[in-house]
Design a protein around this motif. Structure first.
Motif, PDB file in Angstrom:
ATOM      1  N   GLY A  98       0.800  -1.223   0.000  1.00 55.42           N
ATOM      2  CA  GLY A  98       0.000   0.000   0.000  1.00 55.42           C
ATOM      3  C   GLY A  98       0.827   1.264   0.000  1.00 55.42           C
ATOM      4  O   GLY A  98       0.319   2.340  -0.323  1.00 55.42           O
ATOM      5  N   GLY A  99       2.082   1.177   0.395  1.00 51.62           N
ATOM      6  CA  GLY A  99       2.945   2.358   0.378  1.00 51.62           C
ATOM      7  C   GLY A  99       2.921   3.125   1.684  1.00 51.62           C
ATOM      8  O   GLY A  99       2.374   2.681   2.700  1.00 51.62           O
ATOM      9  N   PRO A 110       0.000   6.343   8.199  1.00 54.82           N
ATOM     10  CA  PRO A 110      -0.995   7.118   8.947  1.00 54.82           C
ATOM     11  C   PRO A 110      -2.333   6.411   9.071  1.00 54.82           C
ATOM     12  O   PRO A 110      -3.032   6.575  10.087  1.00 54.82           O
ATOM     13  N   ILE A 111      -2.698   5.601   8.071  1.00 54.23           N
ATOM     14  CA  ILE A 111      -3.959   4.862   8.170  1.00 54.23           C
ATOM     15  C   ILE A 111      -3.888   3.840   9.304  1.00 54.23           C
ATOM     16  O   ILE A 111      -4.846   3.669  10.068  1.00 54.23           O
ATOM     17  N   ALA A 112      -2.746   3.160   9.422  1.00 48.81           N
ATOM     18  CA  ALA A 112      -2.572   2.204  10.517  1.00 48.81           C
ATOM     19  C   ALA A 112      -2.600   2.917  11.867  1.00 48.81           C
ATOM     20  O   ALA A 112      -3.177   2.414  12.843  1.00 48.81           O
ATOM     21  N   GLY A 143      -9.122   0.842   0.205  1.00 48.55           N
ATOM     22  CA  GLY A 143      -9.820  -0.166   0.999  1.00 48.55           C
ATOM     23  C   GLY A 143      -9.507  -0.053   2.478  1.00 48.55           C
ATOM     24  O   GLY A 143     -10.406  -0.128   3.325  1.00 48.55           O
ATOM     25  N   ALA A 144      -8.224   0.146   2.788  1.00 50.71           N
ATOM     26  CA  ALA A 144      -7.831   0.266   4.193  1.00 50.71           C
ATOM     27  C   ALA A 144      -8.448   1.503   4.826  1.00 50.71           C
ATOM     28  O   ALA A 144      -8.935   1.465   5.968  1.00 50.71           O
ATOM     29  N   GLY A 145      -8.437   2.613   4.092  1.00 54.32           N
ATOM     30  CA  GLY A 145      -9.022   3.841   4.631  1.00 54.32           C
ATOM     31  C   GLY A 145     -10.513   3.698   4.885  1.00 54.32           C
ATOM     32  O   GLY A 145     -11.032   4.184   5.902  1.00 54.32           O
ATOM     33  N   ALA A 204      -9.697   9.079   7.491  1.00 54.51           N
ATOM     34  CA  ALA A 204      -9.131   7.811   7.017  1.00 54.51           C
ATOM     35  C   ALA A 204      -9.496   7.500   5.562  1.00 54.51           C
ATOM     36  O   ALA A 204      -8.609   7.173   4.761  1.00 54.51           O
ATOM     37  N   PRO A 205     -10.784   7.582   5.154  1.00 59.28           N
ATOM     38  CA  PRO A 205     -11.079   7.333   3.734  1.00 59.28           C
ATOM     39  C   PRO A 205     -10.406   8.334   2.803  1.00 59.28           C
ATOM     40  O   PRO A 205      -9.989   7.970   1.695  1.00 59.28           O
TER      41      PRO A 205
END
Length: 236
Positions: free
Chosen positions: A36-37, A42-44, A187-189, A145-146
Motif C-alpha cells: 500500500g505504500g 498514517p492509516i494504521a 480499501g484500508a481507509g 481515514a477514507p
C-alpha cells in the motif's frame, strides 16, 4: 504391467506440477499492507487510535452509566421520609454519573424548585461532557481515514501514468499490477472509517440511553419535591 505404469506416474506428476505452477499466488494480508505504500502508515495509526478510543470510551461509559434498578425509588423514599443525609450518602456511594447528579440535587433541597432543576441540568451536562470526552476524535478519524486512502490511490495512479509516459509502454499487466496495489490504501481507509463511524454511533446510543434515564429519574425526583407534604423534605 510395470512398464505401463511408469509413464502414468510420470504423467500424473507432470500434470500436478503444471497445475501448481498455473495456480495464482494467494495474497497475504501483510503483503497487501506493505504494497500500500507510505500512506498505510498514517492509516494504521488512525486504526489503532480508533480502536483505543472505542474500547476506552465503551468501558468508561458502561461503568459510569450503570445504576441500581431501584436507585430512584430509594432516593424518593428517603427524601419523602426526610432522610436527606441518607439520600445524599446513598447517591454519593453509587460512584456513577447518575449518583453524582442526584448527590448535588439532594444537596439543594430547601432551595426553590427552579434552582434544583437548574442544578440537575447543569451537573447532568457536565457528566454528559465527561462521557463524550474524546469521542469527537472518532468522528474526525471516520472522515480523514477514507480521504487518506483516496489520496494514496490517486498518487499511485499518477505515478503509474507517469512511468508509462517515460517508458512508452502501455501494458495491461503493468497498469493492473500497479493499480491494485494503490487501491489497497482506499480499501484500508474505508475499513478504518467504517470502524470509527460505527463505534462513534454505538457509543452515542449508550449515552442517549443514559440521558433518557437521567431525565426520567429527574422528573420523578422533582415530582416528589413538588408534592404538598408536612414531611421534613419541604421546598421553599
Amino acid at each position: 504391467m510395470l512398464l505401463l505404469q511408469v509413464p502414468a506416474v510420470d504423467s500424473t506428476a507432470s500434470l500436478s506440477a503444471t497445475t501448481a505452477a498455473t495456480q495464482p499466488q494467494q495474497l497475504q494480508l501483510l503483503d497487501l499492507v506493505a504494497k500500500g505504500g507510505w500512506v498505510m502508515i498514517p492509516i494504521a495509526f488512525l486504526f489503532f487510535c480508533s480502536l483505543y478510543l472505542i474500547f476506552e470510551r465503551f468501558f468508561v461509559i458502561r461503568a459510569q452509566t450503570k445504576a441500581d434498578d431501584n436507585f430512584i425509588d430509594n432516593i424518593r423514599d428517603m427524601v419523602a421520609q426526610g432522610n436527606i443525609k441518607s439520600a445524599e450518602s446513598f447517591a454519593k456511594n453509587q460512584r456513577t454519573a447518575m449518583g453524582r447528579v442526584f448527590e448535588k440535587a439532594i444537596g439543594r433541597i430547601g432551595s426553590p424548585i427552579r434552582e434544583i432543576e437548574s442544578t440537575v441540568e447543569t451537573v447532568g451536562q457536565i457528566e454528559l461532557s465527561r462521557l463524550e470526552r474524546n469521542m469527537g476524535y472518532l468522528g474526525i478519524i471516520a472522515g480523514i481515514a477514507p480521504m487518506l486512502g483516496f489520496i494514496g490511490t490517486i498518487s499511485g495512479i499518477i505515478r503509474i501514468f507517469y512511468d508509462i509516459s517515460l517508458t512508452d509502454n502501455i501494458s495491461v499487466g503493468i497498469i493492473a499490477g500497479g493499480l491494485y496495489e494503490k487501491m489497497i490504501t482506499s480499501g484500508a481507509g474505508l475499513i478504518v472509517g467504517v470502524i470509527s463511524y460505527t463505534g462513534y454511533h454505538l457509543l452515542n446510543m449508550m449515552i442517549e440511553r443514559f440521558t433518557l434515564a437521567l431525565e426520567m429519574n429527574a422528573f420523578e425526583f422533582i415530582e416528589v419535591l413538588q408534592k404538598p407534604t408536612n414531611e421534613p423534605a419541604r421546598v421553599r
